[in-house]
Design an enzyme around this catalytic site. Structure first.
Site, PDB file in Angstrom:
ATOM      1  N   GLY A  40       2.184  -3.075  -6.761  1.00  0.00           N
ATOM      2  CA  GLY A  40       2.526  -3.786  -5.541  1.00  0.00           C
ATOM      3  C   GLY A  40       1.281  -4.059  -4.729  1.00  0.00           C
ATOM      4  N   CYS A  41       1.383  -3.955  -3.420  1.00  0.00           N
ATOM      5  CA  CYS A  41       0.261  -4.227  -2.522  1.00  0.00           C
ATOM      6  C   CYS A  41      -0.982  -3.446  -2.931  1.00  0.00           C
ATOM      7  CB  CYS A  41       0.658  -3.850  -1.094  1.00  0.00           C
ATOM      8  SG  CYS A  41      -0.713  -3.813   0.069  1.00  0.00           S
ATOM      9  N   PHE A  42      -2.062  -4.178  -3.249  1.00  0.00           N
ATOM     10  CA  PHE A  42      -3.249  -3.460  -3.724  1.00  0.00           C
ATOM     11  C   PHE A  42      -3.951  -2.691  -2.624  1.00  0.00           C
ATOM     12  CE2 PHE A  42      -5.445  -7.931  -4.263  1.00  0.00           C
ATOM     13  CZ  PHE A  42      -5.398  -8.161  -2.897  1.00  0.00           C
ATOM     14  N   TYR A 197       1.775  -2.373   8.622  1.00  0.00           N
ATOM     15  CA  TYR A 197       2.344  -3.071   7.459  1.00  0.00           C
ATOM     16  C   TYR A 197       3.006  -2.076   6.511  1.00  0.00           C
ATOM     17  CZ  TYR A 197       2.304  -4.323   2.591  1.00  0.00           C
ATOM     18  OH  TYR A 197       2.668  -4.449   1.273  1.00  0.00           O
TER      19      TYR A 197
END
Length: 222
Positions: A40-42, A197
């Site tokens: 997912g989000c790196f 986030y």
């Protein structure tokens, strides 16, 4: 004769010093390996793994696709075949590949085939990239470990490693950056924007639901 002998001694001594330096350099790098994963989000994967003792570096980037040197917008838009990924460089004398693989599975939702947490789409799916038979066996063992622990189907792919393209500087070490960015929460430093986030995306909540006390990085983000 004494001058010639002395010169030869100096040459021999210099050669031994050079050999020792070469041996020491090779010895110090002999345990350095890389592991590339998509979770997912790196930003989040990079943040998690840079906290692991024995990890030397983690670089956010893209891999698995067919487009050379893709941009972030190209990858997230879709159609490149690339995953958001992180290349982890580690000292195998301090932490094993098998350990890192288990940590990886325990830090994601490997049952989700549509992305990760709030990030949806093919580029956010989970995967482990391998370069040889030994790495593939270790990755497959980690898949089985996760399957046994969760009692659910694991959809994380084990894929052949290809070219890895680092993302631009803006994305590297985002989680600890001091640059001011505009977010839906207003202007924030990158480090604060990242925290907001991550919390809003529900990553840690979902990981804890799945893994409970085995989730390795939850406390660091509370």
């Amino acid at each position: 004769m004494r001058l010639f002998s002395s010169a030869r001694k100096h040459m021999l001594l210099g050669g031994l010093i050079a050999l020792a330096s070469f041996t020491q350099a090779n010895s110090s790098s002999a345990g350095t390996e890389t592991l590339t994963v998509a979770g997912g989000c790196f930003w989040c994967v990079e943040s998690d793994f840079e906290s692991v003792p024995g990890v030397l570096d983690a670089v956010s980037g893209f891999t698995g696709g067919t487009v050379d040197n893709p941009t972030y917008k190209q990858v997230t838009k879709g159609g490149t075949g690339h995953y958001e990924a992180v290349k982890i460089t580690f000292d195998s004398d301090k932490v094993s590949r098998a350990k890192l693989l288990d940590l990886f599975f325990q830090s994601v939702d490997p049952t989700d085939s549509g992305g990760q947490f709030c990030d949806r789409g093919a580029s956010y799916r989970t995967a482990v990239f391998v370069s040889n038979t030994e790495e593939q066996k270790l990755a497959e063992t980690a898949v089985r470990n996760a399957q046994r622990a969760l009692g659910q189907t694991i959809v994380t792919s084990v894929l052949q490693a290809g070219a890895f393209y680092p993302a631009d500087a803006y994305h590297q070490d985002y989680y600890k950056g001091s640059r001011l960015v505009i977010t839906r929460f207003g202007p924030k430093k990158q480090s604060e924007a990242y925290k907001r986030y991550r919390a809003a995306c529900g990553r840690d909540v979902r990981v804890q639901q799945l893994w409970g006390n085995d989730a390795p990085f939850i406390k660091a983000h509370k």
